[in-house]
Design a protein around this motif. Structure first.
Motif, mmCIF file in Angstrom:
data_model
loop_
_atom_site.group_PDB
_atom_site.id
_atom_site.type_symbol
_atom_site.label_atom_id
_atom_site.label_comp_id
_atom_site.label_asym_id
_atom_site.label_seq_id
_atom_site.Cartn_x
_atom_site.Cartn_y
_atom_site.Cartn_z
ATOM 1 N N MET A 1 0.842 -1.173 0.000
ATOM 2 C CA MET A 1 0.000 0.000 0.000
ATOM 3 C C MET A 1 0.889 1.238 0.000
ATOM 4 N N SER A 2 0.559 2.201 -0.847
ATOM 5 C CA SER A 2 1.323 3.441 -0.914
ATOM 6 C C SER A 2 0.581 4.528 -0.160
ATOM 7 N N LYS A 3 1.239 5.062 0.868
ATOM 8 C CA LYS A 3 0.612 6.128 1.654
ATOM 9 C C LYS A 3 1.671 7.007 2.282
ATOM 10 N N LYS A 4 1.227 8.162 2.692
ATOM 11 C CA LYS A 4 2.079 9.095 3.431
ATOM 12 C C LYS A 4 1.259 9.573 4.621
ATOM 13 N N ILE A 5 1.835 9.489 5.811
ATOM 14 C CA ILE A 5 1.132 9.893 7.022
ATOM 15 C C ILE A 5 1.965 10.923 7.776
ATOM 16 N N ASN A 6 1.274 11.906 8.327
ATOM 17 C CA ASN A 6 1.938 12.917 9.139
ATOM 18 C C ASN A 6 1.070 13.192 10.360
ATOM 19 N N VAL A 7 1.703 13.249 11.519
ATOM 20 C CA VAL A 7 1.019 13.597 12.760
ATOM 21 C C VAL A 7 1.693 14.854 13.296
ATOM 22 N N SER A 8 0.880 15.854 13.637
ATOM 23 C CA SER A 8 1.454 17.092 14.148
ATOM 24 C C SER A 8 0.649 17.609 15.336
ATOM 25 N N HIS A 9 1.321 18.402 16.153
ATOM 26 C CA HIS A 9 0.693 19.096 17.276
ATOM 27 C C HIS A 9 0.531 20.540 16.840
ATOM 28 N N ARG A 10 -0.690 21.074 16.990
ATOM 29 C CA ARG A 10 -0.954 22.440 16.540
ATOM 30 C C ARG A 10 -1.487 23.293 17.690
ATOM 31 N N LEU A 11 -1.081 24.542 17.683
ATOM 32 C CA LEU A 11 -1.665 25.573 18.539
ATOM 33 C C LEU A 11 -2.256 26.612 17.596
ATOM 34 N N ARG A 12 -3.508 27.007 17.849
ATOM 35 C CA ARG A 12 -4.175 27.954 16.967
ATOM 36 C C ARG A 12 -4.872 29.034 17.785
ATOM 37 N N GLY A 13 -4.986 30.213 17.202
ATOM 38 C CA GLY A 13 -5.673 31.319 17.856
ATOM 39 C C GLY A 13 -4.865 32.598 17.727
ATOM 40 N N ASP A 14 -5.072 33.522 18.659
ATOM 41 C CA ASP A 14 -4.259 34.742 18.721
ATOM 42 C C ASP A 14 -3.035 34.420 19.558
ATOM 43 N N LEU A 15 -1.974 33.995 18.888
ATOM 44 C CA LEU A 15 -0.794 33.477 19.573
ATOM 45 C C LEU A 15 0.241 34.559 19.841
ATOM 46 N N HIS A 16 1.066 34.291 20.852
ATOM 47 C CA HIS A 16 2.245 35.113 21.105
ATOM 48 C C HIS A 16 3.219 34.910 19.945
ATOM 49 N N SER A 17 4.350 35.549 20.003
ATOM 50 C CA SER A 17 5.360 35.416 18.951
ATOM 51 C C SER A 17 5.894 33.987 18.895
ATOM 52 N N LEU A 18 6.446 33.655 17.757
ATOM 53 C CA LEU A 18 7.046 32.337 17.561
ATOM 54 C C LEU A 18 8.107 32.069 18.623
ATOM 55 N N GLU A 19 8.968 33.041 18.883
ATOM 56 C CA GLU A 19 10.047 32.867 19.859
ATOM 57 C C GLU A 19 9.494 32.610 21.257
ATOM 58 N N PHE A 20 8.435 33.334 21.633
ATOM 59 C CA PHE A 20 7.836 33.161 22.949
ATOM 60 C C PHE A 20 7.285 31.742 23.116
ATOM 61 N N ILE A 21 6.541 31.271 22.117
ATOM 62 C CA ILE A 21 5.957 29.923 22.195
ATOM 63 C C ILE A 21 7.058 28.872 22.238
ATOM 64 N N ASN A 22 8.038 29.009 21.365
ATOM 65 C CA ASN A 22 9.146 28.049 21.352
ATOM 66 C C ASN A 22 9.838 27.993 22.714
ATOM 67 N N ASN A 23 10.067 29.156 23.330
ATOM 68 C CA ASN A 23 10.708 29.195 24.650
ATOM 69 C C ASN A 23 9.826 28.571 25.724
ATOM 70 N N GLU A 24 8.529 28.879 25.705
ATOM 71 C CA GLU A 24 7.596 28.329 26.697
ATOM 72 C C GLU A 24 7.541 26.810 26.630
ATOM 73 N N LEU A 25 7.494 26.268 25.403
ATOM 74 C CA LEU A 25 7.335 24.825 25.227
ATOM 75 C C LEU A 25 8.665 24.087 25.147
ATOM 76 N N GLY A 26 9.751 24.812 24.967
ATOM 77 C CA GLY A 26 11.064 24.170 24.913
ATOM 78 C C GLY A 26 11.325 23.399 23.635
ATOM 79 N N VAL A 27 10.621 23.769 22.571
ATOM 80 C CA VAL A 27 10.791 23.095 21.289
ATOM 81 C C VAL A 27 10.489 24.096 20.176
ATOM 82 N N GLU A 28 11.165 23.948 19.041
ATOM 83 C CA GLU A 28 10.957 24.864 17.920
ATOM 84 C C GLU A 28 9.900 24.315 16.977
ATOM 85 N N ALA A 29 9.003 25.186 16.563
ATOM 86 C CA ALA A 29 7.948 24.811 15.619
ATOM 87 C C ALA A 29 8.547 24.369 14.290
ATOM 88 N N THR A 30 7.859 23.453 13.640
ATOM 89 C CA THR A 30 8.216 23.074 12.281
ATOM 90 C C THR A 30 7.730 24.149 11.314
#
Length: 136
Positions: A1-30
């Motif tokens: 079977m030919s397939k491609k699967i991707n699982v991701s964690h998303r945060l949506r809404g009126d978000l803080h800056s990318l740097e702030f979120i990355n620092n809070e969560l300790g991981v850099e967004a893709t």
């Protein structure tokens, strides 16, 4: 079977800056999109809200074995276990958080399997799972 699967964690809404979120969560967004930004393959869709995305699976494509798929999905469990306390105690404010699963298949039937450990950790975090399946 030919397939491609991707699982991701998303945060949506009126978000803080990318740097702030990355620092809070300790991981850099893709991927990170700001509200109003043009997105999509042809850059013709206006992003309706900020979105922070972290891919939890690594390069699962048509050539991936079942073992590689399982291993990558179990790595997602490790990430979610680690980030859960940071997400619940963070200063991110009111954001929508979910798990997004995308599956692209060449056949008109089939599917994918999620390890019970992944389902358990997602449930323990009270995160909704959104699934997109495309048959090509």
């Amino acid at each position: 079977m030919s397939k491609k699967i991707n699982v991701s964690h998303r945060l949506r809404g009126d978000l803080h800056s990318l740097e702030f979120i990355n620092n809070e969560l300790g991981v850099e967004a893709t991927t990170y999109y700001k509200k109003g930004e043009l997105t999509g393959r042809k850059k013709n869709r206006v992003q309706s809200q900020d979105i922070w995305i972290l891919n939890l699976t690594s390069n699962l494509d048509y050539e991936s074995s079942i073992e590689e798929e399982e291993h990558s999905l179990l790595n997602a469990v490790t990430y979610l276990d680690e980030i859960s306390p940071r997400l619940s105690s963070s200063k991110l404010g009111k954001v929508d958080s979910d798990i997004y699963i995308s599956c692209i298949q060449e056949e008109d039937q089939g599917g994918f399997c999620l390890p019970f450990q992944l389902i358990q950790v997602i449930a323990s975090m009270n995160l909704p799972i959104r699934v997109s399946t495309l048959f090509i």
